[in-house]
Scaffold this motif. Structure first.
Motif, PDB file in Angstrom:
ATOM      1  N   ARG A   1      -4.383  -7.176   6.373  1.00 40.71           N
ATOM      2  CA  ARG A   1      -4.341  -6.327   5.107  1.00 40.71           C
ATOM      3  C   ARG A   1      -2.976  -5.717   4.793  1.00 40.71           C
ATOM      4  O   ARG A   1      -2.628  -5.502   3.675  1.00 40.71           O
ATOM      5  N   GLN A   2      -2.224  -5.647   5.881  1.00 50.73           N
ATOM      6  CA  GLN A   2      -0.931  -4.830   5.703  1.00 50.73           C
ATOM      7  C   GLN A   2       0.264  -5.863   5.303  1.00 50.73           C
ATOM      8  O   GLN A   2       1.133  -5.527   4.661  1.00 50.73           O
ATOM      9  N   LYS A   3      -0.295  -7.211   5.571  1.00 53.27           N
ATOM     10  CA  LYS A   3       0.730  -8.348   5.278  1.00 53.27           C
ATOM     11  C   LYS A   3       0.425  -8.845   3.959  1.00 53.27           C
ATOM     12  O   LYS A   3       0.007 -10.126   3.952  1.00 53.27           O
ATOM     13  N   LYS A   4       0.471  -8.170   2.837  1.00 56.46           N
ATOM     14  CA  LYS A   4       0.104  -8.669   1.636  1.00 56.46           C
ATOM     15  C   LYS A   4       0.702  -9.700   1.084  1.00 56.46           C
ATOM     16  O   LYS A   4       0.329 -10.653   0.387  1.00 56.46           O
ATOM     17  N   HIS A   5       2.044 -10.145   1.462  1.00 56.93           N
ATOM     18  CA  HIS A   5       2.922 -11.280   1.224  1.00 56.93           C
ATOM     19  C   HIS A   5       2.813 -12.269   1.679  1.00 56.93           C
ATOM     20  O   HIS A   5       3.219 -13.552   1.426  1.00 56.93           O
TER      21      HIS A   5
ATOM     22  N   SER B   1      -2.076 -17.907   2.182  1.00 58.81           N
ATOM     23  CA  SER B   1      -3.368 -18.140   2.718  1.00 58.81           C
ATOM     24  C   SER B   1      -3.238 -18.811   4.029  1.00 58.81           C
ATOM     25  O   SER B   1      -3.863 -18.626   5.003  1.00 58.81           O
TER      26      SER B   1
ATOM     27  N   ARG C   1      -1.858 -16.821   6.913  1.00 55.84           N
ATOM     28  CA  ARG C   1      -2.748 -15.784   7.300  1.00 55.84           C
ATOM     29  C   ARG C   1      -3.744 -16.657   8.205  1.00 55.84           C
ATOM     30  O   ARG C   1      -4.177 -16.064   9.234  1.00 55.84           O
TER      31      ARG C   1
END
Length: 453
Positions: A49-53, A56, A59
């Motif tokens: 959630r903190q690594k929005k950059h 997909s 992730r």
């Protein structure tokens, strides 16, 4: 789907990983689990959630690499101590970089690629290429300790699995250290399995029917299932195939049913669908927060025959349950347990289990089955289940219960599974599922009938 959208999706899937960002996220999430005691799924959720950059596929790579390391953490630590000079004296963050390097090489990634991604000095290449050979050092350990390290489980658990399963314990460990399939249960209130598969395929999700559960499907396309329209409209729930078979044992009639340890309600919703939204199903749990999640899931599934009630943890629960004594045709006790059957999905759980905690689980299971047995009406059925592989949490609890409750007796699970399925999945008339035999999580289920009418 338009050609433009297809081209865009293809370009996204083929985009190279930004290894520096992926590695940083892996180290943060793993550090939260290993050093701060966070649950793996929550640590990953917080980190991502903190690594929005992150893209997909990046992730997914973070989650897969963290889980892969957790599944073989003891083995990786052993190899690191053998091959990395001064490993024990390193700071935690540096140790974790070596752990990820070893884990990735064991998974088949190229040494040069791994060294570059983790910014390890080039001189490390030789030992890393030969890290697998260090397994020979395990031959110096006792058979139990060697198995425990290879399987990355506590020594006491290794001893229990070897005692119960013999050489087959090695196959169990190998299966629990692989990623499990993504399995869903279709919601028959909304549609048939064939209809749901068609809906998912229209969203570009490849599916196949599960071989054991008539309600299950494997979702083979890697995607965020919770963002799918089919999920949001309540056509399916994510649920392991073994869990679905346990729900089938309840064979819920459209009258009065109790799900005694409902949690977030995966099996509650399955039972409600079996009841065709008729009758009453009481969903009970000590965790009010998880029951709130059940309310949301029930609305999405179109279920409206569920009565949700939070109950006390201790003896105070007896008074709360008194009105249901002798009232229910079916009572499901899916008891809290060691979770040894779910280690492929929750690999970090194995590092928290202890002999003392296991003994606490067994005592609690004995209390719960006796407490909720009072709710079964004469002629009704009590279904006891766990997601444990261990006899003491399964057959042992049943034997202890029957010794003081002669009004109950075990009945074979065959009528509710069918002859062919029961032959594959039962032992001594009770459901017994193993990851290596059935490609499900490990599950146990026993059906007990109360005498009388």
């Amino acid at each position: 789907m338009s050609a433009h959208v297809q081209k865009k999706k293809s370009s996204l899937s083929s985009r190279s990983l930004r290894e520096d960002l992926v590695t940083q996220a892996c180290l943060e999430a793993y550090g939260a689990v290993r050093h701060d005691g966070r649950l793996a799924d929550r640590a990953l959720d917080t980190t991502l959630r903190q690594k929005k950059h992150l893209y997909s596929q990046e992730r997914r790579a973070v989650a897969e690499r963290v889980y892969a390391l957790l599944r073989k953490q003891r083995l990786v630590d052993f190899l690191a101590e053998v091959k990395v000079r001064g490993f024990e004296a390193l700071v935690s963050s540096r140790k974790d970089m070596y752990r990820f390097a070893i884990s990735r090489v064991l998974d088949g990634d190229g040494v040069s690629e791994v060294l570059q991604a983790l910014t390890l000095p080039g001189s490390d290449a030789t030992w890393l290429r030969n890290v697998g050979a260090a397994r020979s050092k395990l031959d110096e350990k006792s058979p139990i300790e060697k198995f425990a390290i290879e399987a990355s489980i506590p020594d006491f658990l290794a001893a229990k699995l070897l005692a119960e399963l013999g050489e087959e314990a090695h196959a169990v460990a190998e299966a629990m250290n692989k990623r499990g399939p993504l399995t869903a249960r279709v919601n028959p209130i909304k549609g048939t399995r064939e209809q749901v598969i068609q809906l998912l395929e229209a969203e570009d999700v490849k599916c196949t029917p599960t071989p054991l559960s008539p309600f299950g499907i494997f979702l083979e396309t890697r995607t965020n299932v919770y963002a799918l329209k089919t999920f949001k409209e309540g056509f399916f729930e994510v649920q392991d195939e073994g869990s679905q078979l346990l729900g089938m044992l309840v064979d819920a009639p459209p009258r009065k049913v109790v799900d005694a340890c409902a949690g977030a309600g995966g099996k509650t919703l399955q039972l409600a669908a079996q009841m065709k939204n008729r009758g009453e199903i009481y969903a009970l749990d000590v965790d009010a927060r998880r029951l709130e999640e059940l309310k949301q899931r029930a609305r999405r599934a179109g279920v409206h025959n569920v009565r949700i009630q939070a109950i006390a943890q201790g003896d105070e629960a007896e008074a709360q349950l008194e009105k249901l004594h002798g009232q229910a045709e079916r009572v499901l006790v899916d008891a809290p347990c060691s979770g040894t059957g779910t280690y492929r999905r929750k690999p970090d759980a194995r590092y928290r289990i202890t002999e003392a905690l296991l003994a606490e689980h067994v005592e609690k299971q004995k209390v719960l089955i006796a407490r909720f047995a009072k709710l079964v009406k004469p002629g009704g059925r009590l279904i006891y289940g766990t997601c444990s592989l261990l006899r003491e949490e399964n057959e042992g609890v049943i034997e202890h219960f029957l010794a003081s409750h002669p009004e109950f007796s075990v009945t074979p699970a065959t009528p509710w599974l069918g002859e062919q399925l029961a032959t594959q999945t039962t032992r001594a008339g009770m459901l017994r599922l193993y990851p290596h035999r059935h490609e499900t999580d490990g599950f146990f289920g026993a059906v007990l009938v109360r005498k009388g009418k």
